[in-house]
Design an enzyme around this catalytic site. Structure first.
Site, mmCIF file in Angstrom:
data_model
loop_
_atom_site.group_PDB
_atom_site.id
_atom_site.type_symbol
_atom_site.label_atom_id
_atom_site.label_comp_id
_atom_site.label_asym_id
_atom_site.label_seq_id
_atom_site.Cartn_x
_atom_site.Cartn_y
_atom_site.Cartn_z
ATOM 1 N N HIS A 1 -1.726 7.434 -2.037
ATOM 2 C CA HIS A 1 -2.604 8.052 -3.024
ATOM 3 C C HIS A 1 -3.675 8.955 -2.440
ATOM 4 O O HIS A 1 -4.756 9.138 -3.011
ATOM 5 C CB HIS A 1 -3.267 6.977 -3.914
ATOM 6 C CG HIS A 1 -3.204 7.338 -5.363
ATOM 7 N ND1 HIS A 1 -3.583 6.497 -6.387
ATOM 8 C CD2 HIS A 1 -2.791 8.473 -5.966
ATOM 9 C CE1 HIS A 1 -3.408 7.090 -7.542
ATOM 10 N NE2 HIS A 1 -2.923 8.285 -7.317
ATOM 11 N N CYS B 1 -8.864 4.504 -7.541
ATOM 12 C CA CYS B 1 -7.945 4.384 -6.398
ATOM 13 C C CYS B 1 -8.167 5.443 -5.320
ATOM 14 O O CYS B 1 -8.397 5.105 -4.155
ATOM 15 C CB CYS B 1 -6.502 4.459 -6.884
ATOM 16 S SG CYS B 1 -6.084 3.226 -8.128
HETATM 17 MG MG MG Z 1 -7.040 0.830 -7.703
#
Ligand code: MG
Length: 446
Positions: free
Chosen positions: A143, A87
């Protein structure tokens, strides 16, 4: 402390950047090719959605009529990759147009206690578009840093709604004492705990509101869905409906969400004025029903199953309808492509290429991308690959070479037959490694 961004408050952004950052050749080419209309841009980034999870990409057991229609009305890319099957690094590349190692985010995902993240001095998609008058909205998973100076509204977005982190137990545990994972509006907690089954519905409603509110001016919306990342869940309306269990239900809800967004654009008369891209940050998680077919591997690997993403590009009247495009592209290419709409000079050291001519289907247009370096993990769990056209080398001892032209599943190692190719790709990788920071991760885990 957030560092200043030279173009943010400058009256003349051209004067504020180093000459080598101006990408002058690109701007001249842009002028010669003729200016293009400045569309609204909506970038929908799913989380851990695999190539084989959409009907239009071959799934038989998940119904995605809205995405299938989007593909039929637009262009579906078959050779579109992320830089890393994880991610945080994947999103760092998407948001900056730079290899994640160039911005110090190559290794691991950021956990909520991380104090590192995307530095304020890095230009994001939002910051490239803002000087051209775009209103910028970020909805969903970020993120890329959680401390002041690294959050979406510190990074060029005018508004934010969502959960900055993952929703898995490694992250929710950090918020147990506070009442659960927070859903933020701006930098203020609006609700807790975040409930996985609600996230797609909440984000979709926010996206529709954002479009409605900004219908009269150019806007950029980044919609980072939480799904189908673990712990995936769907709302009651979609549960038990797909042929692939709860995972399929979740994807069918993402399909419905995208349909609502496209319908809103049609209803507001914005369809021909809005470029919509639908993709994912990395391939399917291990031990989930997610599919990367026809590719091998998934998240946490450098196989095509981890890197090769579904990607649909929709802009009626501009992006060709019903086209399947096999030109080689990557998330790195979004920033230079969007910069061309904005007429904005590129930040320094961007690794992406302007793909607008390819996306618009201009005669003879070819992707300028020929190579892609990929890295996953660190320490003993570090995997790297180097691609050049049809050839892909998995670095290591011994290195393995695959011919994607005839072996998309990366099943047959042909390194012994092509020692020159192995050497060439090793040299390419070594050159890129030499340019990238390889910082020890802080607050990060594989
Ligand atoms: Mg991901």
């Amino acid at each position: 402390m957030k560092r200043s961004k030279p173009w943010k408050n400058a009256g003349n952004i051209f004067q504020s950047l180093e000459p080598r950052t101006l990408a002058l050749a690109g701007l001249l080419a842009w002028s010669a090719a003729g200016a293009v209309e400045k569309p609204n841009i909506i970038l929908i980034n799913c989380d851990d959605l695999g190539y084989g999870d959409l009907g239009c990409c071959g799934a038989q057991d998940i119904r995605t009529p809205q995405l299938d229609r989007m593909a039929a009305e637009g262009t579906r890319l078959t050779d579109f990759s992320v830089t890393s099957a994880l991610c945080t690094p994947s999103r760092a590349a998407l948001m900056t147009g730079k290899y994640p190692g160039r911005v110090g985010l190559a290794a691991g995902v950021l956990r909520p206690d991380a104090t590192n993240g995307l530095a304020g001095c890095e230009a994001t998609l939002a910051e490239v578009l803002k000087p051209a008058g775009y209103v910028t909205g970020c909805i969903g998973k970020w993120h890329l840093g959680f401390v002041q100076g690294m959050r979406p509204m510190d990074q060029g977005f005018d508004s934010y709604y969502g959960v900055l982190h993952n929703l898995d137990k490694f992250e929710t545990i950090c918020f147990e004492q506070e009442g659960g994972m927070p859903v933020l509006r701006g930098n203020v907690v609006e609700k807790r705990p975040a409930v996985p089954a609600e996230m797609t519905g909440l984000y979709t409603a926010e996206a529709l509101k954002f479009i409605e509110a900004n219908r009269g001016r150019p806007f950029f919306l980044y919609l980072g869905h939480a799904m189908p990342h673990l712990p995936f869940d769907a709302s009651a309306k979609f549960k038990g409906k797909s042929g692939r269990g709860l995972f399929g239900d979740v994807v069918e809800e993402l399909d419905d969400s995208t349909g609502q967004i496209l319908d809103k654009l049609r209803a507001l008369g914005l369809a021909e004025k809005t470029l919509v891209i639908f993709t994912s940050d990395n391939g399917p998680e291990r031990n989930t029903p997610g599919s990367a077919k026809p590719f091998h591997g998934g998240k946490h690997t450098v196989f095509e199953g981890g890197l090769r993403m579904p990607c649909l590009v929709w802009w009626p009247g501009h992006v060709p309808a019903g086209r399947v495009c096999d030109e080689f592209m990557a998330t790195l290419d979004f920033l230079p492509t969007f910069a061309r709409f904005a007429g904005t000079p590129l930040p320094a050291q961007v690794d992406g290429f302007d793909q607008l001519d390819v996306l618009l289907g201009r005669p003879g247009a070819k992707s300028p991308r020929t190579t892609l370096y990929s890295l996953y993990g660190f320490g003993q769990h570090r995997f790297e690959s180097m691609r050049e056209g049809r050839w892909k080398l998995h670095l290591g001892a011994p290195p393995k070479l695959f011919d994607l032209g005839s072996d998309l599943g990366e099943a047959t190692d042909v390194a012994a037959q092509h020692p020159d190719g192995v050497q060439r790709l090793q040299a390419l990788a070594e050159h890129i490694r030499g340019e990238l920071k390889d910082r020890a991760p802080t607050g990060a885990t594989r």
